[in-house]
Design a protein around this motif. Structure first.
Motif, PDB file in Angstrom:
ATOM      1  N   MET A   1     -31.376  38.835 -39.739  1.00 51.40           N
ATOM      2  CA  MET A   1     -31.461  38.234 -38.407  1.00 51.40           C
ATOM      3  C   MET A   1     -31.223  36.743 -38.576  1.00 51.40           C
ATOM      4  SD  MET A   1     -31.903  38.804 -35.160  1.00 51.40           S
ATOM      5  CE  MET A   1     -32.816  40.323 -34.929  1.00 51.40           C
ATOM      6  N   GLY A   2     -30.197  36.238 -37.890  1.00 49.82           N
ATOM      7  CA  GLY A   2     -29.884  34.819 -37.994  1.00 49.82           C
ATOM      8  C   GLY A   2     -29.526  34.379 -39.396  1.00 49.82           C
ATOM      9  N   GLY A   3     -28.927  35.268 -40.179  1.00 52.32           N
ATOM     10  CA  GLY A   3     -28.530  34.937 -41.538  1.00 52.32           C
ATOM     11  C   GLY A   3     -29.618  35.117 -42.566  1.00 52.32           C
ATOM     12  N   GLU A   4     -30.851  35.395 -42.121  1.00 54.70           N
ATOM     13  CA  GLU A   4     -31.969  35.571 -43.054  1.00 54.70           C
ATOM     14  C   GLU A   4     -32.149  37.046 -43.408  1.00 54.70           C
ATOM     15  OE1 GLU A   4     -36.815  34.834 -43.386  1.00 54.70           O
ATOM     16  OE2 GLU A   4     -35.732  34.313 -41.550  1.00 54.70           O
ATOM     17  N   LEU A   5     -32.289  37.336 -44.696  1.00 52.95           N
ATOM     18  CA  LEU A   5     -32.527  38.698 -45.149  1.00 52.95           C
ATOM     19  C   LEU A   5     -34.008  39.023 -44.951  1.00 52.95           C
ATOM     20  CD1 LEU A   5     -31.340  41.229 -46.563  1.00 52.95           C
ATOM     21  CD2 LEU A   5     -32.090  40.239 -48.734  1.00 52.95           C
ATOM     22  N   LEU A   6     -34.288  40.018 -44.107  1.00 54.08           N
ATOM     23  CA  LEU A   6     -35.660  40.413 -43.803  1.00 54.08           C
ATOM     24  C   LEU A   6     -36.101  41.636 -44.595  1.00 54.08           C
ATOM     25  CD1 LEU A   6     -35.557  40.070 -39.911  1.00 54.08           C
ATOM     26  CD2 LEU A   6     -36.320  38.380 -41.586  1.00 54.08           C
ATOM     27  N   GLY A   7     -35.144  42.418 -45.068  1.00 56.98           N
ATOM     28  CA  GLY A   7     -35.477  43.633 -45.795  1.00 56.98           C
ATOM     29  C   GLY A   7     -34.254  44.521 -45.922  1.00 56.98           C
ATOM     30  N   SER A   8     -34.481  45.810 -46.052  1.00 55.11           N
ATOM     31  CA  SER A   8     -33.372  46.747 -46.203  1.00 55.11           C
ATOM     32  C   SER A   8     -33.811  48.147 -45.821  1.00 55.11           C
ATOM     33  CB  SER A   8     -32.841  46.740 -47.651  1.00 55.11           C
ATOM     34  OG  SER A   8     -33.902  47.014 -48.560  1.00 55.11           O
ATOM     35  N   MET A   9     -32.834  49.003 -45.512  1.00 52.74           N
ATOM     36  CA  MET A   9     -33.082  50.426 -45.253  1.00 52.74           C
ATOM     37  C   MET A   9     -32.376  51.238 -46.327  1.00 52.74           C
ATOM     38  SD  MET A   9     -32.907  50.969 -41.127  1.00 52.74           S
ATOM     39  CE  MET A   9     -31.198  50.420 -40.986  1.00 52.74           C
ATOM     40  N   TRP A  10     -33.095  52.239 -46.830  1.00 55.64           N
ATOM     41  CA  TRP A  10     -32.566  53.083 -47.898  1.00 55.64           C
ATOM     42  C   TRP A  10     -32.566  54.538 -47.431  1.00 55.64           C
ATOM     43  CZ3 TRP A  10     -32.261  51.302 -53.352  1.00 55.64           C
ATOM     44  CH2 TRP A  10     -32.455  49.929 -53.468  1.00 55.64           C
ATOM     45  N   ALA A  11     -31.403  55.158 -47.445  1.00 54.03           N
ATOM     46  CA  ALA A  11     -31.289  56.572 -47.094  1.00 54.03           C
ATOM     47  C   ALA A  11     -30.891  57.364 -48.333  1.00 54.03           C
ATOM     48  CB  ALA A  11     -30.249  56.772 -45.995  1.00 54.03           C
ATOM     49  N   VAL A  12     -31.604  58.450 -48.594  1.00 55.79           N
ATOM     50  CA  VAL A  12     -31.252  59.342 -49.706  1.00 55.79           C
ATOM     51  C   VAL A  12     -30.241  60.357 -49.183  1.00 55.79           C
ATOM     52  CG1 VAL A  12     -32.100  61.023 -51.372  1.00 55.79           C
ATOM     53  CG2 VAL A  12     -33.507  59.046 -50.777  1.00 55.79           C
ATOM     54  N   VAL A  13     -29.011  60.283 -49.668  1.00 53.73           N
ATOM     55  CA  VAL A  13     -27.929  61.130 -49.163  1.00 53.73           C
ATOM     56  C   VAL A  13     -27.459  62.083 -50.263  1.00 53.73           C
ATOM     57  CG1 VAL A  13     -27.167  59.494 -47.416  1.00 53.73           C
ATOM     58  CG2 VAL A  13     -26.274  59.299 -49.732  1.00 53.73           C
ATOM     59  N   ALA A  14     -26.704  63.081 -49.852  1.00 56.50           N
ATOM     60  CA  ALA A  14     -26.239  64.089 -50.814  1.00 56.50           C
ATOM     61  C   ALA A  14     -25.028  63.613 -51.607  1.00 56.50           C
ATOM     62  CB  ALA A  14     -25.898  65.384 -50.084  1.00 56.50           C
ATOM     63  N   GLY A  15     -24.270  62.689 -51.037  1.00 57.75           N
ATOM     64  CA  GLY A  15     -23.061  62.212 -51.690  1.00 57.75           C
ATOM     65  C   GLY A  15     -22.420  61.140 -50.836  1.00 57.75           C
ATOM     66  N   PRO A  16     -21.156  60.822 -51.086  1.00 58.77           N
ATOM     67  CA  PRO A  16     -20.462  59.805 -50.286  1.00 58.77           C
ATOM     68  C   PRO A  16     -20.573  60.114 -48.792  1.00 58.77           C
ATOM     69  CG  PRO A  16     -19.138  60.418 -52.172  1.00 58.77           C
ATOM     70  CD  PRO A  16     -20.300  61.377 -52.149  1.00 58.77           C
ATOM     71  N   VAL A  17     -20.692  59.056 -47.999  1.00 58.08           N
ATOM     72  CA  VAL A  17     -20.928  59.179 -46.559  1.00 58.08           C
ATOM     73  C   VAL A  17     -19.685  58.707 -45.811  1.00 58.08           C
ATOM     74  CG1 VAL A  17     -22.369  58.353 -44.658  1.00 58.08           C
ATOM     75  CG2 VAL A  17     -23.397  58.842 -46.870  1.00 58.08           C
ATOM     76  N   SER A  18     -19.368  59.365 -44.714  1.00 58.74           N
ATOM     77  CA  SER A  18     -18.198  58.989 -43.918  1.00 58.74           C
ATOM     78  C   SER A  18     -18.379  57.590 -43.346  1.00 58.74           C
ATOM     79  CB  SER A  18     -17.995  59.987 -42.772  1.00 58.74           C
ATOM     80  OG  SER A  18     -19.063  59.888 -41.844  1.00 58.74           O
ATOM     81  N   ASP A  19     -17.267  56.936 -43.064  1.00 60.30           N
ATOM     82  CA  ASP A  19     -17.317  55.579 -42.507  1.00 60.30           C
ATOM     83  C   ASP A  19     -18.071  55.550 -41.189  1.00 60.30           C
ATOM     84  OD1 ASP A  19     -15.870  54.720 -44.653  1.00 60.30           O
ATOM     85  OD2 ASP A  19     -13.946  54.671 -43.602  1.00 60.30           O
ATOM     86  N   GLU A  20     -17.893  56.592 -40.375  1.00 65.41           N
ATOM     87  CA  GLU A  20     -18.558  56.628 -39.071  1.00 65.41           C
ATOM     88  C   GLU A  20     -20.083  56.729 -39.234  1.00 65.41           C
ATOM     89  OE1 GLU A  20     -18.458  59.184 -34.891  1.00 65.41           O
ATOM     90  OE2 GLU A  20     -17.298  59.845 -36.639  1.00 65.41           O
ATOM     91  N   ARG A  21     -20.487  57.592 -40.155  1.00 69.04           N
ATOM     92  CA  ARG A  21     -21.929  57.760 -40.387  1.00 69.04           C
ATOM     93  C   ARG A  21     -22.535  56.503 -40.990  1.00 69.04           C
ATOM     94  NH1 ARG A  21     -23.974  62.350 -44.463  1.00 69.04           N
ATOM     95  NH2 ARG A  21     -26.222  61.964 -44.427  1.00 69.04           N
TER      96      ARG A  21
END
Length: 519
Positions: free
Chosen positions: A228-248
């Motif tokens: 937010m406003g250039g400041e890193l506040l954190g991150s989200m981590w998703a456990v996926v089965a493999g490569p993910v489509s660009d849309e997803r």
């Protein structure tokens, strides 16, 4: 007021596209699913989802009906949303028309829209209330994001501590389970991700990061920074089965601004609470608050507590506040519950339960290395006391810190109860100094002789009185030979008339010399 445009902007273009938004439209209130033949379910400010609409005529009728009920917008999937008759109906009725991307799940969209509405409503309330915290549910947001990306999700701060996590974590790997159980990424797992450059990429602000599966069985991760406003506040981590489509991946990234809003509110709420607690704690340390209020509002237990004062300086004094805050973070690591702390008079004061709480904090303080920008932090603890007597413990801590400052006691941490000998001498010396005891008798002549001839007779007499009948111990303190000590004693007795066989003379001289050394 939550506008249609703000909702669309928060959800992002991957899922929603505004075909038409009137300049003046009702504030958004809720998300409803349109049921054919049930117009009574619509209300003013609704975002109306045309889930069961399949015909163009039905879509145009839903637009007109929603407008008549004062709804804020109608959401339709292609090709219905872009049909000319539907767009004309929306323009005539002056209602917003939003196209939902065809691959979007309606169920996922409902979750996400309601989460966005909560976040925007909380933001609006916070502004009206002067910045008060909202009540958005970060865990519910994690579930919504997990539905969008179709994978278990964790939301973490910049220190890799888990702030919230979604359901379905049982479908992940042992690294994720350990992360959830420990509320942060385990050190060995952290090292593996760091070696792959994950955190370097996060700091650079890439939109999404994909980490392939690892040999130890760790499943692939899709990671997005929260900024937010250039400041890193954190991150989200998703456990996926493999490569993910660009849309997803883009849909996952589009949720980041919503999470950023929650994290900013969470931080503002925490900072506000900390400021209020700090003000209250200052009042407690000054004896201005009742024990009942302190226990209730500071969440203190009724067991005995100690006040610990910590002095740290950056040398030039320009960034002492930042150093104190950094120090509090360092001593809080591994101590368990973070100590209740505040600043007062340029010093950091912490209140900890006696016993394990104080033992752990003391160990952390004694293990601190010297600051590169100043000296080693010094700390002093008052005696353990009831909550209503914390002001007394603070006075004791201040007095004990004075011993460290004057180098009257060794080390960097001193405890009031344990330093009673030094405290007794210091208090006695202070009183004697005020009464100018050292100016009485022949001691002044010895002091003048020392200043003129650098003879050290005063120090010699002091150590001789401290070690009666033990010239070797006295000489050791002075770092001279015992014969040198005996010679000095003969010379000083030639200089001044002292009857050292008289116990009262010895006691009077000791009082005078203590007043010089300990005041």
């Amino acid at each position: 007021m939550v506008s249609v445009r703000s909702v669309v902007d928060r959800v992002g273009p991957t899922l929603l596209h505004a075909l038409q938004v009137p300049e003046e439209s009702p504030a958004v209130g809720d998300v409803v699913i349109a049921e054919p033949g049930s117009p009574a379910t619509l209300a003013a400010g609704d975002l109306v989802l045309g889930v069961a609409i399949t015909e163009t005529s039905e879509a145009a009728e839903l637009v007109r009906l929603s407008a008549s009920k004062g709804a804020a917008a109608v959401l339709l999937k292609p090709p219905l949303a872009a049909k000319p008759s539907v767009k004309r109906a929306a323009k005539t009725a002056e209602i917003a028309l939003i196209e939902v991307r065809s691959a979007t799940s309606w169920a996922q969209l409902v979750w996400l829209l309601r989460t966005v509405l909560d976040a925007l409503a909380d933001e609006s309330d916070a502004l009206e209330d002067g910045g008060g915290p909202g009540s958005g549910d970060l865990f519910r947001l994690a579930d919504a994001v997990a539905s969008v990306v179709d994978a278990p999700v964790t939301i973490e701060d910049t220190n890799s501590r888990v702030l919230a996590y979604s359901a379905r974590q049982d479908l992940t790997d042992s690294a994720r389970v350990s992360t959830i159980m420990g509320r942060r990424i385990p050190d060995d797992v952290l090292a593996r991700f760091r070696s792959r450059g994950v955190f370097r990429e996060l700091s650079r602000g890439r939109q999404t990061i994909f980490v392939p599966a690892q040999r130890d069985g760790t499943l692939p991760r899709l990671i997005v920074p929260i900024r937010m406003g250039g400041e890193l506040l954190g991150s989200m981590w998703a456990v996926v089965a493999g490569p993910v489509s660009d849309e997803r991946a883009a849909a996952f990234a589009d949720a980041a601004p919503v999470v950023a809003l929650h994290l900013l509110r969470r931080r503002a709420h925490t900072d506000s609470q900390r400021r209020v607690s700090a003000e209250l704690l200052r009042a407690v340390l000054e004896g201005k608050v009742s024990p009942r209020k302190a226990i209730a509002e500071l969440d203190l237990s009724e067991e005995p507590h100690r006040v610990v004062v910590i002095e740290v300086s950056g040398g030039d004094g320009r960034d002492d506040e930042g150093l104190r805050l950094a120090l509090l973070e360092r001593i809080s690591q591994g101590v368990g519950r973070r100590p209740m702390a505040t600043e007062l008079g340029g010093l950091l004061y912490a209140v900890v339960p006696d016993g394990d709480g104080w033992d752990e904090l003391r160990a952390a303080l004694e293990a601190l290395p010297a600051s590169r920008r100043g000296g080693t932090p010094r700390a002093a603890a008052g005696s353990a006391c009831e909550i209503g007597e914390l002001a007394t413990s603070r006075i004791q801590a201040d007095e004990a810190l004075g011993l460290l400052r004057a180098r009257l006691v060794p080390g960097r941490v001193v405890v009031f109860d344990e330093a009673w000998t030094a405290l007794s001498l210091h208090r006695g010396a202070t009183v004697a100094s005020t009464a100018k005891v050292a100016e009485l008798g022949p001691l002044g002549l010895l002091r003048t002789h020392d200043e003129t001839h650098e003879t050290g007779y005063v120090d010699t007499l002091y150590q001789w009185l401290r070690h009666p009948g033990n010239p070797r111990a006295a000489a050791k303190e002075l770092r001279i030979h015992p014969n040198t000590l005996r010679y000095r004693m003969r010379r000083l007795l030639d200089l001044v008339p002292l009857d050292l066989d008289d116990p009262d003379v010895r006691l009077a001289l000791t009082t005078q010399l203590v007043s010089l050394r300990w005041s």
